[in-house]
Design a protein around this motif. Sequence first.
Motif, PDB file in Angstrom:
ATOM      1  N   PRO A 135       0.835  -1.203   0.000  1.00 24.45           N
ATOM      2  CA  PRO A 135       0.000   0.000   0.000  1.00 24.45           C
ATOM      3  C   PRO A 135       0.867   1.249   0.000  1.00 24.45           C
ATOM      4  O   PRO A 135       1.974   1.258   0.547  1.00 24.45           O
ATOM      5  N   TYR A 136       0.349   2.302  -0.606  1.00 21.71           N
ATOM      6  CA  TYR A 136       1.108   3.551  -0.645  1.00 21.71           C
ATOM      7  C   TYR A 136       0.176   4.740  -0.530  1.00 21.71           C
ATOM      8  O   TYR A 136      -1.027   4.642  -0.768  1.00 21.71           O
ATOM      9  N   ALA A 137       0.785   5.841  -0.142  1.00 21.50           N
ATOM     10  CA  ALA A 137       0.093   7.126  -0.119  1.00 21.50           C
ATOM     11  C   ALA A 137       1.043   8.137  -0.736  1.00 21.50           C
ATOM     12  O   ALA A 137       2.268   8.056  -0.556  1.00 21.50           O
ATOM     13  N   LEU A 138       0.481   9.066  -1.480  1.00 23.08           N
ATOM     14  CA  LEU A 138       1.285  10.097  -2.128  1.00 23.08           C
ATOM     15  C   LEU A 138       1.238  11.372  -1.304  1.00 23.08           C
ATOM     16  O   LEU A 138       0.165  11.830  -0.919  1.00 23.08           O
ATOM     17  N   LEU A 139       2.403  11.921  -1.054  1.00 25.13           N
ATOM     18  CA  LEU A 139       2.530  13.165  -0.310  1.00 25.13           C
ATOM     19  C   LEU A 139       2.842  14.256  -1.313  1.00 25.13           C
ATOM     20  O   LEU A 139       3.928  14.292  -1.886  1.00 25.13           O
TER      21      LEU A 139
END
Length: 171
Positions: A135-139
């Motif tokens: 899983p990833y999140a973009l900052l």
Amino acid sequence: MRVLLVGSSARGLALARELVADGHAVRAVTRTEARRAELEDAGCECWIGTPDRIGTLRYALENVTILVWALGNASGDDPESVAALHGSRLKMMLEKTTDTTVRGVVYEMTGSLDEATFASGLHEIRWANEKNEIPYALLDADARDEAAWVAAARAAIEGLLVDRPVAGAPR
């Protein structure tokens, strides 16, 4: 929760201080011993290593819940080496997270680098998600606004910690 912070700039340390104040552990990466006191004063565990040589970071992943790759303002004498931090180096680091305690990756995709460099990083993050279900999140907060950046980073981390349903599991 333990965060591995790769990119311990002033805003990274502001994030670390908030996380530590909330009772979380932060392991911050630095290339030299010279920054140890600064990182430890912020409540971080100091890890000497460099994203230029992923082998120096391999064991930094031990017991880490979230990897924060905050290198949107990375700089150096060799533009190809800087770009590699969002390409081959990032890809290698993501491969090292497989079969670890890492539950997600926060990727900083704004800063002083060009669009092609961030596009490369986004490609690697998506590839890792497709291949290994990382899983990833973009900052994408403006790094010049430290408070907004820290708030966005915290939101990204918290979003990754929300329980996700497992495919095929009863709801």
